[in-house]
Design a protein around this motif. Sequence first.
Motif, mmCIF file in Angstrom:
data_model
loop_
_atom_site.group_PDB
_atom_site.id
_atom_site.type_symbol
_atom_site.label_atom_id
_atom_site.label_comp_id
_atom_site.label_asym_id
_atom_site.label_seq_id
_atom_site.Cartn_x
_atom_site.Cartn_y
_atom_site.Cartn_z
ATOM 1 N N TYR A 49 0.876 -1.171 0.000
ATOM 2 C CA TYR A 49 0.000 0.000 0.000
ATOM 3 C C TYR A 49 0.910 1.216 0.000
ATOM 4 C CZ TYR A 49 -3.901 -3.022 1.213
ATOM 5 O OH TYR A 49 -4.862 -3.990 1.187
ATOM 6 N N SER A 50 0.880 1.989 -1.083
ATOM 7 C CA SER A 50 1.726 3.185 -1.143
ATOM 8 C C SER A 50 0.960 4.361 -0.562
ATOM 9 C CB SER A 50 2.105 3.490 -2.589
ATOM 10 O OG SER A 50 2.884 2.430 -3.084
ATOM 11 N N ILE A 51 1.539 4.967 0.453
ATOM 12 C CA ILE A 51 0.852 6.087 1.114
ATOM 13 C C ILE A 51 1.783 7.306 1.092
ATOM 14 C CG2 ILE A 51 -0.627 4.652 2.591
ATOM 15 C CD1 ILE A 51 2.477 6.273 3.983
ATOM 16 N N THR A 52 1.235 8.442 1.483
ATOM 17 C CA THR A 52 2.060 9.654 1.501
ATOM 18 C C THR A 52 2.282 10.143 2.940
ATOM 19 O OG1 THR A 52 1.145 10.237 -0.652
ATOM 20 C CG2 THR A 52 2.286 11.991 0.542
ATOM 21 N N SER A 53 1.201 10.383 3.668
ATOM 22 C CA SER A 53 1.337 11.031 4.981
ATOM 23 C C SER A 53 1.152 10.032 6.126
ATOM 24 C CB SER A 53 0.269 12.118 5.116
ATOM 25 O OG SER A 53 -1.004 11.492 5.194
ATOM 26 N N ALA A 54 1.465 10.506 7.352
ATOM 27 C CA ALA A 54 1.291 9.660 8.537
ATOM 28 C C ALA A 54 -0.174 9.271 8.717
ATOM 29 C CB ALA A 54 1.799 10.401 9.777
ATOM 30 N N ASN A 55 -1.078 10.215 8.434
ATOM 31 C CA ASN A 55 -2.505 9.882 8.588
ATOM 32 C C ASN A 55 -2.936 8.799 7.608
ATOM 33 O OD1 ASN A 55 -3.538 11.226 10.822
ATOM 34 N ND2 ASN A 55 -3.567 13.184 9.715
ATOM 35 N N ASP A 56 -2.371 8.852 6.363
ATOM 36 C CA ASP A 56 -2.676 7.781 5.384
ATOM 37 C C ASP A 56 -2.178 6.446 5.923
ATOM 38 O OD1 ASP A 56 -3.309 9.845 3.653
ATOM 39 O OD2 ASP A 56 -1.442 9.686 2.481
ATOM 40 N N MET A 57 -0.951 6.476 6.476
ATOM 41 C CA MET A 57 -0.338 5.228 6.959
ATOM 42 C C MET A 57 -1.173 4.648 8.105
ATOM 43 S SD MET A 57 3.573 4.533 8.202
ATOM 44 C CE MET A 57 4.324 4.348 6.610
ATOM 45 N N LEU A 58 -1.606 5.525 9.008
ATOM 46 C CA LEU A 58 -2.413 5.073 10.150
ATOM 47 C C LEU A 58 -3.682 4.378 9.654
ATOM 48 C CD1 LEU A 58 -2.929 5.035 13.245
ATOM 49 C CD2 LEU A 58 -4.150 7.200 12.948
ATOM 50 N N GLU A 59 -4.306 4.966 8.643
ATOM 51 C CA GLU A 59 -5.560 4.395 8.133
ATOM 52 C C GLU A 59 -5.359 2.946 7.652
ATOM 53 O OE1 GLU A 59 -8.315 5.905 4.712
ATOM 54 O OE2 GLU A 59 -7.763 7.582 6.027
ATOM 55 N N VAL A 60 -4.282 2.709 6.877
ATOM 56 C CA VAL A 60 -4.045 1.347 6.357
ATOM 57 C C VAL A 60 -3.684 0.403 7.518
ATOM 58 C CG1 VAL A 60 -2.772 -0.058 4.694
ATOM 59 C CG2 VAL A 60 -3.202 2.341 4.182
ATOM 60 N N VAL A 61 -2.861 0.897 8.442
ATOM 61 C CA VAL A 61 -2.470 0.065 9.587
ATOM 62 C C VAL A 61 -3.721 -0.309 10.401
ATOM 63 C CG1 VAL A 61 -1.269 0.150 11.822
ATOM 64 C CG2 VAL A 61 -0.072 0.846 9.724
ATOM 65 N N GLN A 62 -4.626 0.654 10.596
ATOM 66 C CA GLN A 62 -5.845 0.356 11.372
ATOM 67 C C GLN A 62 -6.720 -0.680 10.669
ATOM 68 O OE1 GLN A 62 -7.317 4.353 12.190
ATOM 69 N NE2 GLN A 62 -6.473 4.230 14.269
ATOM 70 N N ASP A 63 -6.660 -0.708 9.323
ATOM 71 C CA ASP A 63 -7.450 -1.705 8.581
ATOM 72 C C ASP A 63 -6.876 -3.112 8.721
ATOM 73 O OD1 ASP A 63 -9.311 -0.050 7.621
ATOM 74 O OD2 ASP A 63 -8.456 0.185 5.620
ATOM 75 N N HIS A 64 -5.583 -3.225 8.964
ATOM 76 C CA HIS A 64 -4.932 -4.544 8.891
ATOM 77 C C HIS A 64 -4.444 -5.128 10.213
ATOM 78 C CE1 HIS A 64 -4.846 -3.485 4.636
ATOM 79 N NE2 HIS A 64 -4.822 -4.785 4.442
ATOM 80 N N TRP A 65 -4.105 -4.280 11.184
ATOM 81 C CA TRP A 65 -3.357 -4.788 12.344
ATOM 82 C C TRP A 65 -4.079 -5.909 13.085
ATOM 83 C CZ3 TRP A 65 0.655 -6.461 14.400
ATOM 84 C CH2 TRP A 65 0.922 -6.476 15.760
ATOM 85 N N ASN A 66 -5.395 -5.804 13.262
ATOM 86 C CA ASN A 66 -6.060 -6.851 14.069
ATOM 87 C C ASN A 66 -6.134 -8.205 13.349
ATOM 88 O OD1 ASN A 66 -8.067 -6.364 12.304
ATOM 89 N ND2 ASN A 66 -9.704 -6.076 13.822
ATOM 90 N N LYS A 67 -5.799 -8.220 12.016
ATOM 91 C CA LYS A 67 -5.807 -9.510 11.296
ATOM 92 C C LYS A 67 -4.407 -10.110 11.229
ATOM 93 C CE LYS A 67 -8.340 -6.998 8.256
ATOM 94 N NZ LYS A 67 -8.374 -6.401 6.972
ATOM 95 N N CYS A 68 -3.418 -9.430 11.810
ATOM 96 C CA CYS A 68 -2.023 -9.854 11.632
ATOM 97 C C CYS A 68 -1.462 -10.518 12.886
ATOM 98 C CB CYS A 68 -1.157 -8.657 11.257
ATOM 99 S SG CYS A 68 -1.513 -8.123 9.576
ATOM 100 N N ASP A 69 -0.459 -11.380 12.657
ATOM 101 C CA ASP A 69 0.217 -12.060 13.766
ATOM 102 C C ASP A 69 1.437 -11.272 14.217
ATOM 103 O OD1 ASP A 69 -1.309 -14.655 13.562
ATOM 104 O OD2 ASP A 69 -0.498 -14.495 11.532
ATOM 105 N N LEU A 70 2.025 -10.549 13.278
ATOM 106 C CA LEU A 70 3.293 -9.875 13.551
ATOM 107 C C LEU A 70 3.285 -8.499 12.903
ATOM 108 C CD1 LEU A 70 6.423 -9.857 14.179
ATOM 109 C CD2 LEU A 70 6.732 -11.152 12.056
ATOM 110 N N GLY A 71 3.796 -7.500 13.627
ATOM 111 C CA GLY A 71 3.948 -6.153 13.053
ATOM 112 C C GLY A 71 5.389 -5.704 13.192
ATOM 113 N N ILE A 72 5.960 -5.207 12.103
ATOM 114 C CA ILE A 72 7.321 -4.664 12.168
ATOM 115 C C ILE A 72 7.247 -3.252 11.602
ATOM 116 C CG2 ILE A 72 9.742 -5.029 11.603
ATOM 117 C CD1 ILE A 72 9.148 -7.909 10.885
ATOM 118 N N PHE A 73 7.391 -2.266 12.483
ATOM 119 C CA PHE A 73 7.158 -0.883 12.078
ATOM 120 C C PHE A 73 8.496 -0.172 11.928
ATOM 121 C CE2 PHE A 73 2.449 -0.069 13.174
ATOM 122 C CZ PHE A 73 2.124 -1.390 12.894
#
Length: 400
Positions: free
Chosen positions: A250-274
């Motif tokens: 997912y190509s994003i530009t700003s921190a708010n864009d990044m937060l939106e994609v992370v909020q859509d995916h994090w609860n379905k993931c086993d591992l996060g590397i930020f």
Amino acid sequence: MLSGKKILIGVSGSIAAYKSAYLVREFIRLGAEVKVVMTDAATSFIAPLTLGTLAKNPVSIDFVKDSKSGEWENHVELGLWADLFLIAPLSANSLSKMVSGNSDNLLIATYLSAKCPVWVAPAMDLDMFKHFSTGENLQKLKEKGVHVLEPREGELASGLEGKGRMEEPPEIARAVYEYFTPNSILKGKKVLITGGPTYEAIDPVRFIGNHSSGLTGVLLAEACAERGAEVVLVSGPGSHKTKHPYVTTYSITSANDMLEVVQDHWNKCDLGIFSAAVADYRPAEAADQKIKKKEDDMLIRLVKNPDILAWAGSQKKDDQYLVGFALETENEEEHARQKLERKNLDLLVLNSLNDSGAGFGHSTNKITLIRPNNNLTKFELKEKSEMAKDILNAIENDLK
Ligand code: C5P
């Protein structure tokens, strides 16, 4: 990916043979070398020219290539060539021949000579699949070590509903890919990675950003995919991108864009590397039009950006594992420890701008891994691709 792997695809006479074209493409996309062997009946469903063009290799059908010269198709060589022989679709007729050893065609003769693992994806109509002979034959193949990709339930070409649909090509290719990936606890896990910088708009042409290239995020994403994980990479506008088929970017530009994609995916993931270098502040207002040059000085009011990693840490469940990065310039270990605790992390990757060759703009980095029990592991300066492996090895170790 599958580069260096040789996949022999056997196509028998079933309407699902049209899916073989997609299957060949999937394996080519994964970098495998592909050859195709077909039965005569299969050529009524899909043209050898289609499969041969996609596979970049001529298709084998008959024992005899040229009766005048006596040139023949060597089924033993074909069987020995392959690292994996995948018969998809497998018709009821070819299934029974695999069991009885009736090798009156090249596909079955190749099967009898093959030394590599053999996988089959049966495809047939509902009643043929339900027939006792099909069940018994599949059971015999399983007992002899053939890997059976069970057909799916669903609408069949006859219009009937039920079991018999061949497994979809992307799923078959994924299963073969996982088979060839090394044994890792990350196999089949869902991983969310952030990487690159964020750009915070001042006006339509200017932004506040940083020098992150996105290389670390890309290398971590590719290394996770090579260990069999399904990866989502949320990437800022850095110069590095990945074409790995099992990394969804997912190509994003700003921190708010990044937060939106992370909020859509994090609860379905086993591992996060930020690993993203997220801008801590953004202009309070981004101008609609390009700001004109007027006064000698100008003030831009900044407001704090959301801390994406801290958000993920606050939502973290017991079975999720979260990794953050810290780039520090002073009091490095102390600051890093505080960050680990404050953001509820399982692992923190510390790098210091005081180490030459570390941080932004280098292909190398020098890291220290910090865990909640204060356990420190220091690594030498090394290529970031090697650093990615060190980080994944540490995560695998903790997840065991
Ligand atoms: O607090 P600091 O910015 O130093 O923390 C760095 C870590 O936090 C990195 O893993 C970075 O990706 C993440 N981060 C974030 N959102 C922010 C700031 C940092 O996800 N707004």
